[in-house]
Design a protein around this motif. Structure first.
Motif, PDB file in Angstrom:
ATOM      1  N   ASN A   1     -85.997 -30.722  60.241  1.00 38.61           N
ATOM      2  CA  ASN A   1     -85.081 -30.957  59.129  1.00 38.61           C
ATOM      3  C   ASN A   1     -84.060 -29.853  58.895  1.00 38.61           C
ATOM      4  O   ASN A   1     -83.007 -30.110  58.309  1.00 38.61           O
ATOM      5  CB  ASN A   1     -85.882 -31.151  57.837  1.00 38.61           C
ATOM      6  N   PHE A   2     -84.360 -28.636  59.332  1.00 37.29           N
ATOM      7  CA  PHE A   2     -83.515 -27.499  58.974  1.00 37.29           C
ATOM      8  C   PHE A   2     -83.239 -26.588  60.166  1.00 37.29           C
ATOM      9  O   PHE A   2     -84.023 -26.507  61.107  1.00 37.29           O
ATOM     10  CB  PHE A   2     -84.187 -26.664  57.869  1.00 37.29           C
ATOM     11  N   PHE A   3     -82.100 -25.888  60.062  1.00 34.60           N
ATOM     12  CA  PHE A   3     -81.802 -24.777  60.965  1.00 34.60           C
ATOM     13  C   PHE A   3     -82.269 -23.484  60.304  1.00 34.60           C
ATOM     14  O   PHE A   3     -82.136 -23.312  59.094  1.00 34.60           O
ATOM     15  CB  PHE A   3     -80.295 -24.656  61.222  1.00 34.60           C
ATOM     16  N   SER A   4     -82.803 -22.578  61.101  1.00 33.34           N
ATOM     17  CA  SER A   4     -83.125 -21.237  60.631  1.00 33.34           C
ATOM     18  C   SER A   4     -82.172 -20.265  61.296  1.00 33.34           C
ATOM     19  O   SER A   4     -81.824 -20.431  62.475  1.00 33.34           O
ATOM     20  CB  SER A   4     -84.578 -20.878  60.976  1.00 33.34           C
ATOM     21  N   TYR A   5     -81.709 -19.275  60.556  1.00 37.47           N
ATOM     22  CA  TYR A   5     -80.747 -18.335  61.126  1.00 37.47           C
ATOM     23  C   TYR A   5     -81.378 -17.549  62.263  1.00 37.47           C
ATOM     24  O   TYR A   5     -82.440 -16.945  62.107  1.00 37.47           O
ATOM     25  CB  TYR A   5     -80.221 -17.375  60.059  1.00 37.47           C
ATOM     26  N   ALA A   6     -80.736 -17.560  63.401  1.00 43.09           N
ATOM     27  CA  ALA A   6     -81.246 -16.870  64.578  1.00 43.09           C
ATOM     28  C   ALA A   6     -80.597 -15.489  64.675  1.00 43.09           C
ATOM     29  O   ALA A   6     -79.387 -15.337  64.530  1.00 43.09           O
ATOM     30  CB  ALA A   6     -80.951 -17.678  65.838  1.00 43.09           C
ATOM     31  N   GLY A   7     -81.381 -14.483  64.941  1.00 39.92           N
ATOM     32  CA  GLY A   7     -80.860 -13.132  65.084  1.00 39.92           C
ATOM     33  C   GLY A   7     -80.969 -12.324  63.810  1.00 39.92           C
ATOM     34  O   GLY A   7     -81.481 -12.783  62.789  1.00 39.92           O
ATOM     35  N   LYS A   8     -80.471 -11.093  63.888  1.00 43.68           N
ATOM     36  CA  LYS A   8     -80.517 -10.189  62.747  1.00 43.68           C
ATOM     37  C   LYS A   8     -79.210 -10.275  61.971  1.00 43.68           C
ATOM     38  O   LYS A   8     -78.129 -10.212  62.546  1.00 43.68           O
ATOM     39  CB  LYS A   8     -80.742  -8.751  63.211  1.00 43.68           C
ATOM     40  N   VAL A   9     -79.321 -10.398  60.668  1.00 44.48           N
ATOM     41  CA  VAL A   9     -78.138 -10.552  59.832  1.00 44.48           C
ATOM     42  C   VAL A   9     -77.209  -9.348  59.982  1.00 44.48           C
ATOM     43  O   VAL A   9     -75.985  -9.490  60.045  1.00 44.48           O
ATOM     44  CB  VAL A   9     -78.534 -10.737  58.357  1.00 44.48           C
ATOM     45  N   GLU A  10     -77.793  -8.137  60.072  1.00 43.64           N
ATOM     46  CA  GLU A  10     -76.954  -6.940  60.162  1.00 43.64           C
ATOM     47  C   GLU A  10     -76.185  -6.846  61.478  1.00 43.64           C
ATOM     48  O   GLU A  10     -75.203  -6.113  61.581  1.00 43.64           O
ATOM     49  CB  GLU A  10     -77.803  -5.671  59.977  1.00 43.64           C
ATOM     50  N   GLU A  11     -76.619  -7.606  62.471  1.00 44.19           N
ATOM     51  CA  GLU A  11     -75.945  -7.557  63.771  1.00 44.19           C
ATOM     52  C   GLU A  11     -74.962  -8.708  63.966  1.00 44.19           C
ATOM     53  O   GLU A  11     -73.912  -8.520  64.577  1.00 44.19           O
ATOM     54  CB  GLU A  11     -76.988  -7.578  64.890  1.00 44.19           C
ATOM     55  N   SER A  12     -75.299  -9.877  63.473  1.00 44.81           N
ATOM     56  CA  SER A  12     -74.469 -11.043  63.775  1.00 44.81           C
ATOM     57  C   SER A  12     -74.018 -11.834  62.549  1.00 44.81           C
ATOM     58  O   SER A  12     -73.324 -12.835  62.689  1.00 44.81           O
ATOM     59  CB  SER A  12     -75.230 -11.978  64.722  1.00 44.81           C
ATOM     60  N   GLY A  13     -74.408 -11.390  61.350  1.00 40.42           N
ATOM     61  CA  GLY A  13     -73.965 -12.091  60.148  1.00 40.42           C
ATOM     62  C   GLY A  13     -72.498 -11.863  59.857  1.00 40.42           C
ATOM     63  O   GLY A  13     -71.870 -10.921  60.372  1.00 40.42           O
ATOM     64  N   ASP A  14     -71.923 -12.732  59.044  1.00 38.94           N
ATOM     65  CA  ASP A  14     -70.540 -12.549  58.609  1.00 38.94           C
ATOM     66  C   ASP A  14     -70.449 -11.337  57.687  1.00 38.94           C
ATOM     67  O   ASP A  14     -71.428 -10.950  57.059  1.00 38.94           O
ATOM     68  CB  ASP A  14     -70.053 -13.786  57.867  1.00 38.94           C
ATOM     69  N   VAL A  15     -69.275 -10.752  57.584  1.00 39.19           N
ATOM     70  CA  VAL A  15     -69.060  -9.566  56.766  1.00 39.19           C
ATOM     71  C   VAL A  15     -68.500  -9.977  55.404  1.00 39.19           C
ATOM     72  O   VAL A  15     -67.558 -10.778  55.317  1.00 39.19           O
ATOM     73  CB  VAL A  15     -68.099  -8.581  57.459  1.00 39.19           C
TER      74      VAL A  15
END
Length: 450
Positions: free
Chosen positions: A250-264
């Motif tokens: 039902n859902f996507f989970s964020y893959a990876g580390k937020v500090e490395e690949s998240g939006d700023v």
């Protein structure tokens, strides 16, 4: 598709728009018994899209325009429910938002339900024609925000706001469809005095840069109804039922580390809430996410986070007080922690007068606190200087109706209060919700006649 029955002409002039307020839709169901009764006529449909100045959809509701990419109309499909048959007619071309289209469709006289889809894929058109309640499961969000345009849908309304469109042979019928993107957008902003640093609740303790505040969306829907339902219910609306199913279905989970690949995150600028100047356009796309029955789980955030979309935030902090050195500049503090990548430690048992001090290692902390009874377990490590926060889109501490993420809305989450991650971590968010127009308008006008 009945392309053999389709004739259309591109007109040079735009047709004036007629604006109608949105109305709640009943549950949208499509018949699957492919039989058409009644004498067939050739109905002429005139469809026009225009981009006038920005207009709010209702009263004083805040409205922000979409970008060019978010507003592309390269393909428009009409679905006419003719008896128990669903007929579809498609027009493709460049800049359809700047043209008027007239084409002939074969249908019968009488009341009809008419639906409009913009930028639909062949798969999505097939779903509408073969499903009683059209629903799609995404492989990725790119399935609905592709290069050919964002998926948008609407149910057509008559001049008096009815969903029943009466087509009479020889008579022109005017109808309106208010297109909505099936996705929403979420942006994180932070207060900043200089445009470089985040304004902390206590700036005397250290430094946090805007460029070092990253965010991502967690628990985003994979499934959506192609046409919005009553109360914006999504396929995972019932919390108790959804919790009993596999999360990955039902859902996507964020893959990876937020500090490395998240939006700023960007600087909070209230002037950008004005669509006439330089409006906000940044953000992350997701499907709508609404939750029913959440009141039974208000004290169970772990369960709520399994069904409700929320923001994950990673922010890097550089302390001003390290070991026995005080009031360090940002460059001095970074230099002192450079050999360990910005990692620092705080002592949970430090006396009140020294709680603002951070340490380069537990050993340094024991030494400078002059307390040999302390051990490494009495220190909290902040690896790389990163601190992590979580908040529902519009209500950071608890889930409520405002926490629901609804299609075609733009959620601007402004961090109004954030503490230095020394003895506590606190974040407060005030979210502005804006209607998200198609470059100023979400209205299509269609005229039908013989």
């Amino acid at each position: 598709m009945r392309y053999s029955k389709l004739t259309y002409y591109l007109l040079a002039n735009l047709i004036a728009l007629m604006f109608l307020g949105g109305c709640a839709q009943d549950e949208i169901l499509f018949p699957q018994d492919k039989e058409t009764s009644g004498e067939q006529i050739q109905a002429e449909l005139l469809l026009s899209v225009s981009m006038p100045s920005t207009t709010t959809r209702a009263g004083n509701e805040l409205t922000l325009p979409g970008t060019n990419a978010e507003s592309i109309l390269s393909k428009i499909t009409l679905f006419i429910i003719d008896g128990s048959d669903v007929k579809d007619f498609t027009v493709e071309g460049e800049d359809l938002d700047k043209k008027s289209l007239i084409f002939l469709v074969e249908t019968t006289e009488g009341e009809k339900d008419i639906y409009v889809g913009a930028n639909m894929s062949a798969e999505q058109i097939k779903i509408v024609k073969t499903s009683n309640k059209p629903l799609q499961t995404l492989n990725s969000i790119s399935d609905v925000i592709g290069a050919n345009g964002f998926l948008m849908t609407a149910q057509a309304l008559s001049e008096n706001g009815s969903t029943k469109i009466n087509i009479v042979d020889g008579r022109t019928t005017k109808i309106t469809a208010n297109l909505e993107r099936v996705v929403s957008k979420v942006l994180l902003t932070c207060k900043s005095d200089d445009g470089v640093h985040v304004k902390l609740s206590d700036t005397s303790k250290g430094y946090m840069r805007l460029a070092d505040v990253h965010y991502a969306l967690e628990t985003t829907n994979k499934k959506f109804y192609l046409f919005g339902q009553t109360n914006n219910e999504d396929p995972n609306y019932s919390m108790s039922e959804t919790l009993g199913q596999a999360f990955g279905n039902n859902f996507f989970s964020y893959a990876g580390k937020v500090e490395e690949s998240g939006d700023v995150a960007i600087k909070t600028d209230n002037s950008r809430l004005n669509a006439d100047t330089d409006p906000y356009t940044e953000g992350i796309y997701c499907l709508e996410n609404t939750v029913g029955g959440y009141s039974n789980y208000n004290d169970d955030l772990s369960s709520l986070k399994q069904v409700a979309t929320y923001i994950k935030i990673a922010a890097k902090f550089t302390p001003m007080y390290i070991d026995n050195e005080t009031e360090l500049t940002e460059n001095e503090a970074k230099s002192k922690l450079s050999s360990q990548g910005g990692t620092f430690y705080v002592c949970k048992k430090a006396p009140e007068s020294k709680k603002h001090i951070c340490y380069s290692s537990p050993e340094a902390g024991i030494r400078f606190l002059n307390n040999n009874s302390l051990t490494a377990k009495d220190f909290t490590e902040h690896e790389g200087g990163w601190q992590r926060y979580e908040a529902f889109v519009a209500s950071p501490t608890s889930f409520n109706e405002a926490s629901n993420v609804k299609r075609n809305n733009y959620y601007i989450a402004n961090v109004t209060y954030i503490t230095a991650p020394i003895q506590e971590k606190t974040i407060e968010i005030n979210t502005t919700v804006a209607a998200w127009t198609i470059k100023g308008s979400t209205t299509i006008k269609i005229e039908t006649s013989k």
